[in-house]
Design an enzyme around this catalytic site. Structure first.
Site, PDB file in Angstrom:
ATOM      1  N   ASP A 116       0.821  -1.196   0.000  1.00  0.00           N
ATOM      2  CA  ASP A 116       0.000   0.000   0.000  1.00  0.00           C
ATOM      3  C   ASP A 116       0.866   1.262   0.000  1.00  0.00           C
ATOM      4  O   ASP A 116       1.961   1.267   0.577  1.00  0.00           O
ATOM      5  CB  ASP A 116      -0.910   0.000   1.241  1.00  0.00           C
ATOM      6  CG  ASP A 116      -2.164   0.823   1.044  1.00  0.00           C
ATOM      7  OD1 ASP A 116      -2.359   1.369  -0.055  1.00  0.00           O
ATOM      8  OD2 ASP A 116      -2.957   0.919   2.005  1.00  0.00           O
ATOM      9  N   ARG A 157       0.396   7.374  -2.896  1.00  0.00           N
ATOM     10  CA  ARG A 157       0.692   8.435  -1.935  1.00  0.00           C
ATOM     11  C   ARG A 157       2.172   8.829  -1.982  1.00  0.00           C
ATOM     12  O   ARG A 157       2.513  10.002  -1.882  1.00  0.00           O
ATOM     13  CB  ARG A 157       0.298   7.990  -0.523  1.00  0.00           C
ATOM     14  CG  ARG A 157      -1.142   8.311  -0.175  1.00  0.00           C
ATOM     15  CD  ARG A 157      -1.611   7.527   1.025  1.00  0.00           C
ATOM     16  NE  ARG A 157      -2.001   6.172   0.638  1.00  0.00           N
ATOM     17  CZ  ARG A 157      -2.570   5.304   1.463  1.00  0.00           C
ATOM     18  NH1 ARG A 157      -2.796   5.641   2.722  1.00  0.00           N
ATOM     19  NH2 ARG A 157      -2.915   4.110   1.041  1.00  0.00           N
ATOM     20  N   THR A 183      -9.132  -7.313  -6.539  1.00  0.00           N
ATOM     21  CA  THR A 183     -10.296  -7.399  -7.418  1.00  0.00           C
ATOM     22  C   THR A 183     -10.963  -6.035  -7.556  1.00  0.00           C
ATOM     23  O   THR A 183     -11.560  -5.729  -8.604  1.00  0.00           O
ATOM     24  CB  THR A 183     -11.300  -8.420  -6.873  1.00  0.00           C
ATOM     25  OG1 THR A 183     -11.518  -8.177  -5.470  1.00  0.00           O
ATOM     26  CG2 THR A 183     -10.786  -9.848  -7.040  1.00  0.00           C
ATOM     27  N   ASN A 190      -9.343  -3.151  -7.567  1.00  0.00           N
ATOM     28  CA  ASN A 190      -8.467  -2.215  -8.283  1.00  0.00           C
ATOM     29  C   ASN A 190      -8.852  -2.045  -9.754  1.00  0.00           C
ATOM     30  O   ASN A 190      -8.436  -1.076 -10.400  1.00  0.00           O
ATOM     31  CB  ASN A 190      -7.007  -2.648  -8.193  1.00  0.00           C
ATOM     32  CG  ASN A 190      -6.395  -2.437  -6.830  1.00  0.00           C
ATOM     33  OD1 ASN A 190      -5.380  -3.046  -6.479  1.00  0.00           O
ATOM     34  ND2 ASN A 190      -7.001  -1.566  -6.011  1.00  0.00           N
TER      35      ASN A 190
END
Length: 238
Positions: A19, A23, A66, A68
């Protein structure tokens, strides 16, 4: 960094929710896809090598869920091209280093050429023993369990079986049937939720939620992760 350890305080199976790529890119004033590019080109291989040196036998990366598929089409296309690049270029380097590459999730969701590259990479590396690296692609925990249940039911109907389904029988239909459950699950970028990752398998795993983003996951950060794991006392519900 510890080399070739047999210390049981090192996880056999480390799973990572990758993750924070987007960002990280925004923090560096870059286009979003540059975060994914950084992860694939600069993070995976050093991290895999460092994990193998620690003695970790299974390393799983959740790189595409799934959900994404609902992202911006340009971002999805860039990710698909990164997957193509990884399975065309980096797979040979990993093979030479003794890495077995595996994939879990819905392979059929991908374009035929990507499916072929994934299958070719898995076949090429299937006998390697140093470390098994699994990429969770078009993967969701609930989706995996539903697929497993539907396959199990279909097989039972064919064989007219009506006896009680066991935990062990269901596990043979999961994507992870040939690997141990994760000992430690890391979700980078500070998000403190599991999002259904390895929903069945991670019921007694330890979890860690560092603030840094996945493109910052260096071998030195892996040392920190192992140290965190070594401070945990696993009870398995006891």
């Amino acid at each position: 960094m510890k080399n070739n350890t047999t210390d049981n305080s090192v996880p056999t199976h480390l799973a990572i929710i990758c993750d924070g790529n987007r960002r990280w890119a925004r923090d560096h004033k870059l286009q979003v896809f540059k975060g994914h590019e950084k992860a694939v080109n600069d993070v995976f291989e050093p991290l895999i090598e460092a994990a193998a040196e620690w003695g970790i036998k299974y390393l799983t990366f959740w790189i595409f869920s799934t959900e994404n598929w609902d992202r911006d089409q340009f971002e999805i296309e860039m990710l698909m091209n990164l997957f193509r690049s990884f399975f065309s270029r980096q797979i040979e380097e990993l093979h030479q280093k003794g890495v077995r590459v595996n994939m879990i999730g819905r392979l059929s969701d991908f374009a035929p050429d990507i499916q072929a590259k994934i299958k070719e990479g898995m076949e090429k590396t299937k006998d390697n023993k140093k470390i098994t690296v699994t990429l969770a692609m078009s993967y969701g925990g609930r989706d995996e369990i539903l697929r497993a249940v539907n396959e199990l039911v279909a097989d039972r109907v064919k064989s007219s079986r009506t006896d009680k389904v066991t935990k062990e029988e269901l596990e043979q239909y999961l994507d992870t049937y040939d690997m141990p459950d994760p000992d430690f699950v890391v979700r980078t970028s500070g998000e403190q939720r599991t999002s259904g990752f390895l929903l069945w398998q991670a019921d007694y795993a330890e979890w860690y939620f560092p603030e840094w983003h996945f493109p910052e996951f260096t071998p030195e950060k892996l040392d920190e992760v192992i140290e965190e794991y070594q401070h945990r006392q696993r009870r398995f519900g006891r």
